[in-house]
Scaffold this motif. Structure first.
Motif, PDB file in Angstrom:
ATOM      1  N   MET A   1       0.993  -1.202  -0.049  1.00 24.84           N
ATOM      2  CA  MET A   1      -0.028   0.147   0.152  1.00 24.84           C
ATOM      3  C   MET A   1       1.062   1.310   0.126  1.00 24.84           C
ATOM      4  O   MET A   1       1.791   1.462   0.733  1.00 24.84           O
ATOM      5  N   THR A   2       0.638   2.063  -0.958  1.00 21.84           N
ATOM      6  CA  THR A   2       1.512   3.009  -0.919  1.00 21.84           C
ATOM      7  C   THR A   2       0.644   4.717  -0.712  1.00 21.84           C
ATOM      8  O   THR A   2      -0.661   4.527  -0.800  1.00 21.84           O
ATOM      9  N   ILE A   3       1.198   5.428  -0.071  1.00 20.52           N
ATOM     10  CA  ILE A   3       0.423   6.585   0.343  1.00 20.52           C
ATOM     11  C   ILE A   3       0.254   7.623  -0.821  1.00 20.52           C
ATOM     12  O   ILE A   3       1.109   7.792  -1.524  1.00 20.52           O
ATOM     13  N   ASP A   4      -0.971   7.733  -1.392  1.00 17.89           N
ATOM     14  CA  ASP A   4      -1.377   8.622  -2.513  1.00 17.89           C
ATOM     15  C   ASP A   4      -2.129   9.656  -1.994  1.00 17.89           C
ATOM     16  O   ASP A   4      -2.379   9.973  -0.980  1.00 17.89           O
ATOM     17  N   ALA A   5      -2.662  10.434  -3.097  1.00 16.22           N
ATOM     18  CA  ALA A   5      -3.341  11.540  -2.903  1.00 16.22           C
ATOM     19  C   ALA A   5      -4.681  11.302  -2.024  1.00 16.22           C
ATOM     20  O   ALA A   5      -5.580  12.081  -1.547  1.00 16.22           O
ATOM     21  N   SER A   6      -5.302   9.965  -2.232  1.00 14.86           N
ATOM     22  CA  SER A   6      -6.492   9.473  -1.597  1.00 14.86           C
ATOM     23  C   SER A   6      -6.462   9.311   0.059  1.00 14.86           C
ATOM     24  O   SER A   6      -7.598   9.520   0.454  1.00 14.86           O
ATOM     25  N   PHE A   7      -5.145   9.351   0.516  1.00 13.12           N
ATOM     26  CA  PHE A   7      -4.942   9.257   1.969  1.00 13.12           C
ATOM     27  C   PHE A   7      -4.941  10.827   2.427  1.00 13.12           C
ATOM     28  O   PHE A   7      -4.237  11.354   1.934  1.00 13.12           O
ATOM     29  N   ARG A   8      -5.389  10.974   3.478  1.00  9.42           N
ATOM     30  CA  ARG A   8      -5.499  12.244   4.373  1.00  9.42           C
ATOM     31  C   ARG A   8      -4.578  12.118   5.504  1.00  9.42           C
ATOM     32  O   ARG A   8      -4.852  11.331   6.391  1.00  9.42           O
ATOM     33  N   ARG A   9      -3.304  12.588   5.517  1.00 12.70           N
ATOM     34  CA  ARG A   9      -2.354  12.436   6.599  1.00 12.70           C
ATOM     35  C   ARG A   9      -2.773  13.176   7.640  1.00 12.70           C
ATOM     36  O   ARG A   9      -2.887  14.460   7.584  1.00 12.70           O
ATOM     37  N   VAL A  10      -2.784  12.930   9.020  1.00 11.20           N
ATOM     38  CA  VAL A  10      -2.790  13.557  10.275  1.00 11.20           C
ATOM     39  C   VAL A  10      -1.775  13.207  11.136  1.00 11.20           C
ATOM     40  O   VAL A  10      -1.395  12.131  11.659  1.00 11.20           O
ATOM     41  N   HIS A  11      -1.144  14.460  11.476  1.00 12.38           N
ATOM     42  CA  HIS A  11       0.160  14.355  12.002  1.00 12.38           C
ATOM     43  C   HIS A  11      -0.193  14.370  13.824  1.00 12.38           C
ATOM     44  O   HIS A  11      -0.818  15.132  14.252  1.00 12.38           O
ATOM     45  N   VAL A  12       0.628  13.297  14.439  1.00 14.05           N
ATOM     46  CA  VAL A  12       0.039  13.311  15.935  1.00 14.05           C
ATOM     47  C   VAL A  12       1.506  13.572  16.671  1.00 14.05           C
ATOM     48  O   VAL A  12       2.685  12.950  16.370  1.00 14.05           O
ATOM     49  N   ILE A  13       1.590  14.837  17.285  1.00  8.80           N
ATOM     50  CA  ILE A  13       2.656  15.381  17.849  1.00  8.80           C
ATOM     51  C   ILE A  13       2.780  14.657  19.391  1.00  8.80           C
ATOM     52  O   ILE A  13       1.883  14.396  19.829  1.00  8.80           O
ATOM     53  N   GLN A  14       4.162  15.041  20.014  1.00 11.02           N
ATOM     54  CA  GLN A  14       4.293  14.807  21.202  1.00 11.02           C
ATOM     55  C   GLN A  14       3.242  15.254  22.192  1.00 11.02           C
ATOM     56  O   GLN A  14       2.992  16.501  22.010  1.00 11.02           O
ATOM     57  N   GLY A  15       2.517  14.335  22.936  1.00 10.54           N
ATOM     58  CA  GLY A  15       1.461  14.672  23.935  1.00 10.54           C
ATOM     59  C   GLY A  15       0.095  14.742  23.415  1.00 10.54           C
ATOM     60  O   GLY A  15      -0.708  15.175  23.932  1.00 10.54           O
ATOM     61  N   GLU A  16      -0.088  14.438  22.292  1.00  9.35           N
ATOM     62  CA  GLU A  16      -1.433  14.164  21.595  1.00  9.35           C
ATOM     63  C   GLU A  16      -1.720  12.695  21.411  1.00  9.35           C
ATOM     64  O   GLU A  16      -1.164  11.729  21.424  1.00  9.35           O
ATOM     65  N   PHE A  17      -3.021  12.556  21.190  1.00  8.83           N
ATOM     66  CA  PHE A  17      -3.671  11.414  20.616  1.00  8.83           C
ATOM     67  C   PHE A  17      -4.702  11.962  19.502  1.00  8.83           C
ATOM     68  O   PHE A  17      -5.316  13.020  19.408  1.00  8.83           O
ATOM     69  N   LYS A  18      -4.591  10.938  18.467  1.00 12.17           N
ATOM     70  CA  LYS A  18      -5.960  11.013  17.574  1.00 12.17           C
ATOM     71  C   LYS A  18      -6.779   9.769  17.329  1.00 12.17           C
ATOM     72  O   LYS A  18      -6.109   8.837  17.445  1.00 12.17           O
ATOM     73  N   VAL A  19      -7.848   9.803  16.914  1.00 16.44           N
ATOM     74  CA  VAL A  19      -8.735   8.628  16.775  1.00 16.44           C
ATOM     75  C   VAL A  19      -9.407   8.987  15.520  1.00 16.44           C
ATOM     76  O   VAL A  19      -9.910   9.988  15.077  1.00 16.44           O
TER      77      VAL A  19
END
Length: 184
Positions: A1-19
């Protein structure tokens, strides 16, 4: 699986969480001695990631607490449950915990041990683990499928990560409540 334009990248920085329950989202972070716990419920189709700097829990509160594993593990689990996950179906991957600074205590190893013990105590199955070493990692986690990919950091990326991890904590002080009264 390659990351292409169809994927939305969400960055998680130190001290964070994402769901997320969006199959087109990829969560990403950069880890040195920090650890990321990636968890998901494969039946509910929801997953998430956290990124913590230190094992255990903070003595203080507010912004300082976000650096600690206990706080971020609880936030991640609760975030998943709010999106429809069930605790008995959660599975996890633990990634990071490198010893990136020679001569310092091995906080990365302590982070990884903490994450593993926490998940074991909570009855959450660990389905993958890649911790330790002496090189940081760039991590991509697909929260719906549970796929995780990692890449070793290059010299410049590693220097930036070490600088972030050794910087003093930024404590966020809330603004005082506005006590003024307006008459009209």
């Amino acid at each position: 699986m390659t990351i292409d334009a169809s994927f939305r990248r969400v960055h998680v920085i130190q001290g964070e969480f994402k769901v997320s329950d969006d199959p087109d989202v990829v969560l990403s972070t950069i880890l040195g001695s920090c650890v990321a716990a990636c968890m998901r419920d494969p039946v509910a189709g929801v997953g998430g990631m956290n990124h913590f700097l230190l094992p255990g829990e903070a003595n203080g509160s507010g912004g300082e607490a976000t650096r600690y594993g206990v706080h971020l593990m609880e936030l991640l689990i609760n975030g998943l449950l709010k999106k429809g996950a069930r605790r008995d179906r959660l599975e996890a991957k633990i990634i990071g915990g490198a010893k990136t600074i020679a001569g310092f205590s091995n906080v990365g190893e302590k982070n990884a041990e903490f994450a593993e013990q926490f998940l074991s105590d909570e009855g959450i199955r660990i389905v993958g683990k890649n911790t330790g070493g002496d090189v940081g990692r760039k991590l991509e986690y697909f929260p719906v499928s549970g796929r995780a990919r990692q890449y070793p950091l290059s010299g410049n990326e590693l220097q930036k990560t070490v600088a972030l991890e050794t910087a003093p904590a930024r404590i966020v002080v809330p603004k005082p409540a506005d006590t003024s009264i307006e008459f009209f």
